[in-house]
Design a protein around this motif. Structure first.
Motif, PDB file in Angstrom:
ATOM      1  N   ARG A 223      36.365  88.128 -65.176  1.00  0.00           N
ATOM      2  CA  ARG A 223      36.783  89.317 -64.415  1.00  0.00           C
ATOM      3  C   ARG A 223      35.663  89.830 -63.514  1.00  0.00           C
ATOM      4  O   ARG A 223      35.873  90.105 -62.339  1.00  0.00           O
ATOM      5  CB  ARG A 223      37.196  90.429 -65.386  1.00  0.00           C
ATOM      6  CG  ARG A 223      38.613  90.294 -65.880  1.00  0.00           C
ATOM      7  CD  ARG A 223      39.017  91.478 -66.731  1.00  0.00           C
ATOM      8  NE  ARG A 223      38.926  92.739 -65.994  1.00  0.00           N
ATOM      9  CZ  ARG A 223      39.065  93.933 -66.553  1.00  0.00           C
ATOM     10  NH1 ARG A 223      39.289  94.049 -67.842  1.00  0.00           N
ATOM     11  NH2 ARG A 223      38.976  95.027 -65.828  1.00  0.00           N
ATOM     12  N   GLU A 224      34.456  89.926 -64.086  1.00  0.00           N
ATOM     13  CA  GLU A 224      33.345  90.486 -63.305  1.00  0.00           C
ATOM     14  C   GLU A 224      32.943  89.568 -62.155  1.00  0.00           C
ATOM     15  O   GLU A 224      32.653  90.035 -61.053  1.00  0.00           O
ATOM     16  CB  GLU A 224      32.144  90.757 -64.212  1.00  0.00           C
ATOM     17  CG  GLU A 224      31.041  91.500 -63.482  1.00  0.00           C
ATOM     18  CD  GLU A 224      30.011  92.136 -64.390  1.00  0.00           C
ATOM     19  OE1 GLU A 224      29.067  92.740 -63.853  1.00  0.00           O
ATOM     20  OE2 GLU A 224      30.136  92.029 -65.625  1.00  0.00           O
ATOM     21  N   THR A 225      32.946  88.255 -62.395  1.00  0.00           N
ATOM     22  CA  THR A 225      32.534  87.332 -61.327  1.00  0.00           C
ATOM     23  C   THR A 225      33.589  87.238 -60.224  1.00  0.00           C
ATOM     24  O   THR A 225      33.245  87.097 -59.051  1.00  0.00           O
ATOM     25  CB  THR A 225      32.228  85.925 -61.881  1.00  0.00           C
ATOM     26  OG1 THR A 225      33.334  85.474 -62.685  1.00  0.00           O
ATOM     27  CG2 THR A 225      30.974  85.925 -62.724  1.00  0.00           C
ATOM     28  N   GLU A 227      35.487  89.780 -59.361  1.00  0.00           N
ATOM     29  CA  GLU A 227      35.243  91.028 -58.629  1.00  0.00           C
ATOM     30  C   GLU A 227      34.097  90.844 -57.630  1.00  0.00           C
ATOM     31  O   GLU A 227      34.186  91.264 -56.478  1.00  0.00           O
ATOM     32  CB  GLU A 227      34.879  92.151 -59.603  1.00  0.00           C
ATOM     33  CG  GLU A 227      36.055  92.712 -60.386  1.00  0.00           C
ATOM     34  CD  GLU A 227      35.599  93.673 -61.474  1.00  0.00           C
ATOM     35  OE1 GLU A 227      34.407  94.077 -61.476  1.00  0.00           O
ATOM     36  OE2 GLU A 227      36.427  94.031 -62.341  1.00  0.00           O
ATOM     37  N   LEU A 230      34.939  88.848 -54.655  1.00  0.00           N
ATOM     38  CA  LEU A 230      35.796  89.603 -53.733  1.00  0.00           C
ATOM     39  C   LEU A 230      35.069  90.804 -53.133  1.00  0.00           C
ATOM     40  O   LEU A 230      35.687  91.689 -52.549  1.00  0.00           O
ATOM     41  CB  LEU A 230      37.060  90.071 -54.475  1.00  0.00           C
ATOM     42  CG  LEU A 230      38.008  88.957 -54.934  1.00  0.00           C
ATOM     43  CD1 LEU A 230      39.119  89.522 -55.806  1.00  0.00           C
ATOM     44  CD2 LEU A 230      38.598  88.213 -53.738  1.00  0.00           C
ATOM     45  N   ALA A 232      33.586  93.384 -54.513  1.00  0.00           N
ATOM     46  CA  ALA A 232      33.824  94.697 -55.123  1.00  0.00           C
ATOM     47  C   ALA A 232      32.489  95.422 -55.304  1.00  0.00           C
ATOM     48  O   ALA A 232      31.430  94.793 -55.333  1.00  0.00           O
ATOM     49  CB  ALA A 232      34.506  94.526 -56.474  1.00  0.00           C
ATOM     50  N   ARG A 235      29.440  96.570 -60.745  1.00  0.00           N
ATOM     51  CA  ARG A 235      29.510  97.430 -61.931  1.00  0.00           C
ATOM     52  C   ARG A 235      28.138  98.057 -62.144  1.00  0.00           C
ATOM     53  O   ARG A 235      27.116  97.417 -61.929  1.00  0.00           O
ATOM     54  CB  ARG A 235      29.904  96.612 -63.154  1.00  0.00           C
ATOM     55  CG  ARG A 235      31.326  96.072 -63.051  1.00  0.00           C
ATOM     56  CD  ARG A 235      31.724  95.327 -64.302  1.00  0.00           C
ATOM     57  NE  ARG A 235      33.054  94.744 -64.149  1.00  0.00           N
ATOM     58  CZ  ARG A 235      33.753  94.235 -65.151  1.00  0.00           C
ATOM     59  NH1 ARG A 235      33.241  94.232 -66.366  1.00  0.00           N
ATOM     60  NH2 ARG A 235      34.938  93.723 -64.939  1.00  0.00           N
ATOM     61  N   TRP A 261      28.539  96.196 -51.765  1.00  0.00           N
ATOM     62  CA  TRP A 261      29.005  94.906 -52.304  1.00  0.00           C
ATOM     63  C   TRP A 261      27.796  94.094 -52.785  1.00  0.00           C
ATOM     64  O   TRP A 261      26.657  94.390 -52.430  1.00  0.00           O
ATOM     65  CB  TRP A 261      29.812  94.150 -51.254  1.00  0.00           C
ATOM     66  CG  TRP A 261      29.032  93.545 -50.128  1.00  0.00           C
ATOM     67  CD1 TRP A 261      28.610  92.251 -50.019  1.00  0.00           C
ATOM     68  CD2 TRP A 261      28.572  94.219 -48.929  1.00  0.00           C
ATOM     69  NE1 TRP A 261      27.926  92.066 -48.838  1.00  0.00           N
ATOM     70  CE2 TRP A 261      27.878  93.262 -48.153  1.00  0.00           C
ATOM     71  CE3 TRP A 261      28.668  95.531 -48.457  1.00  0.00           C
ATOM     72  CZ2 TRP A 261      27.298  93.566 -46.932  1.00  0.00           C
ATOM     73  CZ3 TRP A 261      28.086  95.836 -47.240  1.00  0.00           C
ATOM     74  CH2 TRP A 261      27.416  94.864 -46.492  1.00  0.00           C
TER      75      TRP A 261
END
Length: 322
Positions: A223-225, A227, A230, A232, A235, A261
């Motif tokens: 999920r984090e990678t 994001e 893309l 994002a 975090r 980003w």
């Protein structure tokens, strides 16, 4: 069109300062460089262990040993990918790749997560087949080999432990190894139980537990990678807090086009247009703003454009918060 040209001028202006701030932010991105030795030792230890585990697994027909060897092999590939990402990230910028190849650490972390999912599928398939046709295994031998695995994986995980909080790429390597140490412990327990009871289905059952552990550790990383790939907001950086910090700067009445980003797994980038009706406040204002962004949010590469026109006004409540 005119706004776009204006943006280019501002972008060039910001870059002259960005490099000074960038050097300042290098403490953030320097962590991966010091993990070369950890990668080399970790890969060497794990390659040797995979060979031993696979040979013994084939010899005594143990699916849990073969499953663990397969997972360890995917971790060797994962370590190679993660190391490759950190090495490529050190590449100097060129006219084509103006940021260098820093984004390769994001691709490496994403590849790592996908590699783990492939290993997961292979383990589940093999375990299901073994449930249908369980084969007796030498439980004590399984335990002894997996016991070596606990040591190999724990040592490797320990070498990456200090970098796991600041770098998703290093955390991917750390998570693989830490989970593997736990998985090997599970194989040890299964081996002892088979040795004591002679129940063969314990072997594929442990393989399924291994698969669940791999999925649990992989999902968050994936999920984090994704994001990051893309673009994002990374975090650990609160968009609203950054927006508020810029809004409360003296002379700023509005902000637009605020973008944050990841350039790599360790270096966030920011661009923003600051509306200042009183005119450009001068270079010291830009320098102090970049310093603030670096110190408060860890953003070492910021490009700021000052405008005198209108924009989305900063609310009074946000001004009051700070």
């Amino acid at each position: 069109m005119s706004g776009h040209g204006h943006g280019h001028a501002g972008h060039g202006h910001g870059h002259a300062h960005g490099h000074a701030g960038h050097g300042h932010g290098h403490a953030h991105s320097h962590a991966p460089a010091s993990f070369d030795r950890a990668f080399a030792i970790g890969i060497g230890l794990n390659v040797a262990f995979v060979a031993v585990e696979a040979l013994v697994g084939l010899r005594i027909n143990s699916v849990s040993l073969l499953a663990d060897a397969g997972h360890n092999l995917s971790d060797v590939l994962g370590l190679v990918v993660a190391w490759g990402g950190t090495m490529l990230a050190r590449t100097e910028p060129t006219k084509r790749f103006t940021y260098g190849l820093k984004g390769s650490t994001i691709l490496a972390a994403l590849t790592n997560a996908l590699l783990l999912l492939v290993a997961l599928g292979a383990i589940l398939l093999e375990a299901t087949q073994r449930f249908a046709d369980p084969t007796p295994t030498a439980g004590l031998t399984v335990s002894m080999v997996a016991g070596i695995g606990i040591a190999v994986n724990a040592i490797t995980a320990w070498m990456f432990a200090r970098g796991r909080k600041g770098d998703v790429n290093i955390r991917g390597a750390y998570l693989h190894m830490a989970a593997d140490a736990l998985v090997s412990a599970g194989v040890v327990i299964a081996g002892v139980l088979i040795w004591q009871t002679g129940i063969s289905w314990i072997d594929p059952a442990v393989s399924i537990v291994i698969a669940v552990l791999i999925f649990w550790q992989t999902w968050g990383l994936l999920r984090e990678t994704v994001e990051m790939a893309l673009s994002a907001v990374p975090r650990g950086i609160d968009f609203d807090q950054v927006d508020e910090a810029l809004c409360t700067l003296p002379g700023v009445t509005a902000i637009h086009d605020l973008h944050i980003w990841p350039m790599s797994t360790t270096e966030p980038v920011l661009t923003a247009h600051l509306v200042m009706p009183g005119g450009h406040p001068g270079d010291p204002f830009l320098t102090s703003t970049r310093t603030m962004l670096q110190e408060r949010f860890g953003i070492g590469h910021a490009t700021l454009q000052v405008e005198t026109g209108d924009g989305q006004p900063c609310s009074m409540t946000r001004h009051a918060v700070i």
